[in-house]
Scaffold this motif. Structure first.
Motif, PDB file in Angstrom:
ATOM      1  N   LEU A  94       0.824  -1.214   0.000  1.00 59.76           N
ATOM      2  CA  LEU A  94       0.000   0.000   0.000  1.00 59.76           C
ATOM      3  C   LEU A  94       0.862   1.269   0.000  1.00 59.76           C
ATOM      4  O   LEU A  94       0.448   2.296  -0.543  1.00 59.76           O
ATOM      5  N   LYS A  95       2.046   1.198   0.575  1.00 61.34           N
ATOM      6  CA  LYS A  95       2.951   2.351   0.624  1.00 61.34           C
ATOM      7  C   LYS A  95       3.712   2.550  -0.687  1.00 61.34           C
ATOM      8  O   LYS A  95       4.214   3.637  -0.944  1.00 61.34           O
ATOM      9  N   SER A  96       3.815   1.502  -1.480  1.00 62.62           N
ATOM     10  CA  SER A  96       4.656   1.542  -2.676  1.00 62.62           C
ATOM     11  C   SER A  96       3.958   2.246  -3.842  1.00 62.62           C
ATOM     12  O   SER A  96       2.879   1.831  -4.266  1.00 62.62           O
ATOM     13  N   PRO A  97       4.590   3.282  -4.390  1.00 61.94           N
ATOM     14  CA  PRO A  97       3.998   3.990  -5.532  1.00 61.94           C
ATOM     15  C   PRO A  97       3.865   3.101  -6.779  1.00 61.94           C
ATOM     16  O   PRO A  97       3.017   3.345  -7.626  1.00 61.94           O
ATOM     17  N   SER A  98       4.662   2.048  -6.857  1.00 63.82           N
ATOM     18  CA  SER A  98       4.606   1.169  -8.032  1.00 63.82           C
ATOM     19  C   SER A  98       3.510   0.103  -7.921  1.00 63.82           C
ATOM     20  O   SER A  98       3.339  -0.702  -8.833  1.00 63.82           O
ATOM     21  N   GLU A  99       2.778   0.103  -6.817  1.00 64.26           N
ATOM     22  CA  GLU A  99       1.739  -0.910  -6.599  1.00 64.26           C
ATOM     23  C   GLU A  99       0.335  -0.318  -6.684  1.00 64.26           C
ATOM     24  O   GLU A  99      -0.527  -0.608  -5.856  1.00 64.26           O
ATOM     25  N   SER A 100       0.099   0.482  -7.700  1.00 65.87           N
ATOM     26  CA  SER A 100      -1.205   1.139  -7.840  1.00 65.87           C
ATOM     27  C   SER A 100      -2.333   0.130  -8.086  1.00 65.87           C
ATOM     28  O   SER A 100      -3.458   0.337  -7.638  1.00 65.87           O
ATOM     29  N   VAL A 101      -2.033  -0.956  -8.778  1.00 72.24           N
ATOM     30  CA  VAL A 101      -3.061  -1.979  -9.022  1.00 72.24           C
ATOM     31  C   VAL A 101      -3.474  -2.616  -7.692  1.00 72.24           C
ATOM     32  O   VAL A 101      -4.666  -2.776  -7.419  1.00 72.24           O
ATOM     33  N   TYR A 102      -2.484  -2.958  -6.879  1.00 65.86           N
ATOM     34  CA  TYR A 102      -2.796  -3.541  -5.573  1.00 65.86           C
ATOM     35  C   TYR A 102      -3.629  -2.568  -4.741  1.00 65.86           C
ATOM     36  O   TYR A 102      -4.638  -2.948  -4.143  1.00 65.86           O
ATOM     37  N   ALA A 103      -3.204  -1.312  -4.718  1.00 66.67           N
ATOM     38  CA  ALA A 103      -3.931  -0.296  -3.943  1.00 66.67           C
ATOM     39  C   ALA A 103      -5.363  -0.157  -4.444  1.00 66.67           C
ATOM     40  O   ALA A 103      -6.300  -0.043  -3.646  1.00 66.67           O
ATOM     41  N   SER A 104      -5.538  -0.197  -5.737  1.00 68.82           N
ATOM     42  CA  SER A 104      -6.878  -0.079  -6.318  1.00 68.82           C
ATOM     43  C   SER A 104      -7.778  -1.243  -5.877  1.00 68.82           C
ATOM     44  O   SER A 104      -8.927  -1.029  -5.472  1.00 68.82           O
ATOM     45  N   VAL A 105      -7.248  -2.452  -5.943  1.00 62.59           N
ATOM     46  CA  VAL A 105      -8.016  -3.628  -5.512  1.00 62.59           C
ATOM     47  C   VAL A 105      -8.325  -3.520  -4.021  1.00 62.59           C
ATOM     48  O   VAL A 105      -9.443  -3.818  -3.584  1.00 62.59           O
ATOM     49  N   TYR A 106      -7.354  -3.058  -3.247  1.00 61.60           N
ATOM     50  CA  TYR A 106      -7.569  -2.881  -1.808  1.00 61.60           C
ATOM     51  C   TYR A 106      -8.711  -1.899  -1.549  1.00 61.60           C
ATOM     52  O   TYR A 106      -9.612  -2.189  -0.750  1.00 61.60           O
ATOM     53  N   TYR A 107      -8.680  -0.742  -2.218  1.00 63.63           N
ATOM     54  CA  TYR A 107      -9.717   0.264  -1.951  1.00 63.63           C
ATOM     55  C   TYR A 107     -11.099  -0.194  -2.436  1.00 63.63           C
ATOM     56  O   TYR A 107     -12.111   0.217  -1.870  1.00 63.63           O
ATOM     57  N   GLN A 108     -11.135  -1.085  -3.418  1.00 62.93           N
ATOM     58  CA  GLN A 108     -12.413  -1.669  -3.835  1.00 62.93           C
ATOM     59  C   GLN A 108     -12.916  -2.668  -2.784  1.00 62.93           C
ATOM     60  O   GLN A 108     -14.117  -2.893  -2.659  1.00 62.93           O
TER      61      GLN A 108
END
Length: 181
Positions: A94-108
């Protein structure tokens, strides 16, 4: 043992859910190794030497459950440690700027996590909350019980997050092995 070894290599999330199930199977057998042998070990179509290894594995786990005083409920420390490792990885992703896909799935997934946490143990991590939900639905389905469409939708989204986390975990561990870490 055989299933656990395979799952641990291939998909850490499936491994953890399987290990929670093993804990419950041991409880169902009241930690009686005769029952474990009859209802679990003997079902494996393996040579006697392998069955003995499987039986020893179950016996060691049963001993760990007793030593950790979780005969009634709870999870083995080795499984708690794995949840902790996955939670740490989740936070790093979640902290990593290169993990936007992971963050997106998390926020969904977050609204489902928030809802589950409002009904359950607020002391556990979001990742443990997800695993508890997945395990609960798995148990309901194994018992032939119906799962509401709302729950199915939540589980689909939670599954996406946990599958992605499991893939990241596997990638990270393979990378550490490749680099001698």
């Amino acid at each position: 043992m055989l299933i656990a070894q395979q799952k641990k290599k291939e998909n850490i999330a499936e491994y953890l859910l399987y290990m929670w199930q093993v804990e419950e199977m041991l409880r169902a057998c009241k930690f009686d190794m005769e029952l474990v042998r009859e209802y679990i070990v003997d079902k494996f179509n393996q040579p006697e030497t392998v069955k003995k290894e499987i039986e020893d594995w179950y016996e060691n786990l049963a001993e760990m459950v007793k030593n950790e005083h979780i005969q009634e409920k709870g999870h083995l420390q080795i499984n708690k440690n794995l949840v902790s490792d996955l939670t740490h990885l989740h936070q790093e992703l979640l902290k990593s700027p290169s993990e936007s896909v992971y963050a997106s799935v998390y926020y969904q997934t977050l609204p489902y996590i928030v809802e589950l946490r409002s009904k359950g143990d607020k002391e556990v991590s979001e990742i443990e909350t997800c695993f508890t939900a997945l395990y609960g639905v798995l148990m309901l389905k194994m018992q032939g019980k119906e799962v509401s469409s709302e729950t199915e939708n939540a589980i689909k989204q939670i599954s996406k997050l946990i599958a992605l986390l499991a893939k990241k975990y596997k990638d990270e561990n393979e990378e550490n092995i490749d680099h001698g870490g």
